[in-house]
Design a protein around this motif. Sequence first.
Motif, PDB file in Angstrom:
ATOM      1  N   UNK A 169      15.231  14.596 -23.821  1.00 36.83           N
ATOM      2  CA  UNK A 169      14.409  15.797 -23.722  1.00 36.83           C
ATOM      3  C   UNK A 169      13.545  15.824 -22.487  1.00 36.83           C
ATOM      4  N   UNK A 170      13.201  14.646 -21.959  1.00 40.53           N
ATOM      5  CA  UNK A 170      12.378  14.563 -20.751  1.00 40.53           C
ATOM      6  C   UNK A 170      13.181  14.808 -19.484  1.00 40.53           C
ATOM      7  N   UNK A 171      14.413  14.319 -19.458  1.00 40.05           N
ATOM      8  CA  UNK A 171      15.213  14.312 -18.229  1.00 40.05           C
ATOM      9  C   UNK A 171      16.084  15.555 -18.078  1.00 40.05           C
ATOM     10  N   UNK A 172      16.545  16.111 -19.206  1.00 41.56           N
ATOM     11  CA  UNK A 172      17.527  17.195 -19.141  1.00 41.56           C
ATOM     12  C   UNK A 172      16.956  18.509 -19.686  1.00 41.56           C
ATOM     13  N   UNK A 173      17.581  19.595 -19.294  1.00 37.43           N
ATOM     14  CA  UNK A 173      17.290  20.922 -19.827  1.00 37.43           C
ATOM     15  C   UNK A 173      18.533  21.466 -20.515  1.00 37.43           C
ATOM     16  N   UNK A 174      18.317  22.450 -21.378  1.00 37.35           N
ATOM     17  CA  UNK A 174      19.402  23.195 -22.001  1.00 37.35           C
ATOM     18  C   UNK A 174      19.297  24.653 -21.556  1.00 37.35           C
ATOM     19  N   UNK A 175      20.259  25.463 -21.939  1.00 36.61           N
ATOM     20  CA  UNK A 175      20.201  26.875 -21.559  1.00 36.61           C
ATOM     21  C   UNK A 175      19.062  27.590 -22.269  1.00 36.61           C
ATOM     22  N   UNK A 217      17.744  16.078 -10.250  1.00 35.96           N
ATOM     23  CA  UNK A 217      16.857  15.052  -9.701  1.00 35.96           C
ATOM     24  C   UNK A 217      17.430  14.379  -8.462  1.00 35.96           C
ATOM     25  N   UNK A 218      18.748  14.487  -8.259  1.00 42.10           N
ATOM     26  CA  UNK A 218      19.330  13.933  -7.037  1.00 42.10           C
ATOM     27  C   UNK A 218      19.269  14.911  -5.869  1.00 42.10           C
ATOM     28  N   UNK A 222      25.022  17.264 -14.257  1.00 40.69           N
ATOM     29  CA  UNK A 222      25.625  17.524 -12.944  1.00 40.69           C
ATOM     30  C   UNK A 222      27.119  17.242 -12.998  1.00 40.69           C
ATOM     31  N   UNK A 223      27.924  18.300 -12.795  1.00 39.57           N
ATOM     32  CA  UNK A 223      29.384  18.186 -12.735  1.00 39.57           C
ATOM     33  C   UNK A 223      29.970  17.496 -13.967  1.00 39.57           C
ATOM     34  N   UNK A 224      29.372  17.781 -15.130  1.00 36.69           N
ATOM     35  CA  UNK A 224      29.902  17.239 -16.367  1.00 36.69           C
ATOM     36  C   UNK A 224      29.652  15.762 -16.578  1.00 36.69           C
ATOM     37  N   UNK A 239      19.474   4.805 -17.015  1.00 37.80           N
ATOM     38  CA  UNK A 239      18.943   4.559 -15.676  1.00 37.80           C
ATOM     39  C   UNK A 239      19.608   5.452 -14.631  1.00 37.80           C
ATOM     40  N   UNK A 240      20.797   5.990 -14.955  1.00 35.04           N
ATOM     41  CA  UNK A 240      21.513   6.849 -14.015  1.00 35.04           C
ATOM     42  C   UNK A 240      21.452   8.318 -14.420  1.00 35.04           C
ATOM     43  N   UNK A 241      20.670   8.661 -15.452  1.00 38.00           N
ATOM     44  CA  UNK A 241      20.609  10.034 -15.939  1.00 38.00           C
ATOM     45  C   UNK A 241      20.095  10.969 -14.851  1.00 38.00           C
ATOM     46  N   UNK A 242      20.797  12.082 -14.643  1.00 40.20           N
ATOM     47  CA  UNK A 242      20.485  13.021 -13.572  1.00 40.20           C
ATOM     48  C   UNK A 242      20.432  14.425 -14.147  1.00 40.20           C
ATOM     49  N   UNK A 243      19.221  14.885 -14.462  1.00 39.11           N
ATOM     50  CA  UNK A 243      19.066  16.196 -15.072  1.00 39.11           C
ATOM     51  C   UNK A 243      18.196  17.118 -14.248  1.00 39.11           C
ATOM     52  N   UNK A 244      17.772  18.209 -14.877  1.00 37.20           N
ATOM     53  CA  UNK A 244      16.872  19.172 -14.232  1.00 37.20           C
ATOM     54  C   UNK A 244      15.536  19.238 -14.957  1.00 37.20           C
ATOM     55  N   UNK A 245      15.259  18.275 -15.848  1.00 44.77           N
ATOM     56  CA  UNK A 245      14.054  18.296 -16.666  1.00 44.77           C
ATOM     57  C   UNK A 245      12.788  17.950 -15.916  1.00 44.77           C
ATOM     58  N   UNK A 246      11.678  17.965 -16.641  1.00 39.63           N
ATOM     59  CA  UNK A 246      10.358  17.738 -16.036  1.00 39.63           C
ATOM     60  C   UNK A 246      10.163  16.321 -15.519  1.00 39.63           C
ATOM     61  N   UNK A 247      10.941  15.365 -16.033  1.00 41.95           N
ATOM     62  CA  UNK A 247      10.726  13.968 -15.666  1.00 41.95           C
ATOM     63  C   UNK A 247      12.001  13.334 -15.120  1.00 41.95           C
TER      64      UNK A 247
END
Length: 273
Positions: A52-58, A95-96, A147-149, A156-164
Amino acid sequence: MTRIDRRALFASGAAAALLAATGASLADAPKSGGTLRLAVPRDDSLEQVARGAVFDTLTEIAPDGTLRGELATGWQTDAEARVWWFDLRRDVRFHDGAILDVADVVAVLNELGRAEALSPDTVQLELAEANPGLPFVLADNRFVITRKGQGVTPLHAANGTGCFQVERAKDGRHFLGRKVAGHYKTGSAGWADAVEIIVIPDARVRAEALRDGYVDIAALPARDELKVHRRLRFHPDEADMALAVAPNVGMPRQIGAGHPLDDGRIAERWWLA
């Protein structure tokens, strides 16, 4: 932990009731700063809150129980609720540093039906069967946008659009996320400078960590583990608790009665009062 659904355990709406009889005021406005620290058992709680911190949903379920857009700014459907169209938020970054692309959304929606991009900011989803509740379904963290599925693990490699953004993490052990500067939710979510989640298998040790101020929130199966601490708050209540919270933790005021509770949103919605 078995007495309530794990989704409800970290639901900011349900836990808001804790403030009623304690030090932090329900009327307190959210405050920025500090590190919000959680102690959880060895189950899926760490991954749930970290996701919930790292990723967003629609879409997302707000603290008051209403549905609102997250990465989607709007949506509509046909008369049968079988074909859906979603308008995407612009200028969102992973985040990347990569810009959110409509193909990233298509990759996730293809799990539900046949998705296709109609424009750089619009995606169409055709379902095999009608589903009027689809926007609520998409608020579940099973449908975070990656990102790209890419997968959501390892942490440690999580790459989302979330706040953290992940600073360091190890699946099943710990997570430290740092607030993303200039995030599109700045001023409305993501109050802490950092969120730290620590797995502590022993409930007694989690209680000691909370009592001694090493963490701000602890998942606990019984108040007995705390040996009574008058300043702490308990959820659902003192007799049947699952969560203990320090008095310096603030939460959203409203509670969504009769609506689905948000899943793992504690990281972006709670703050240090």
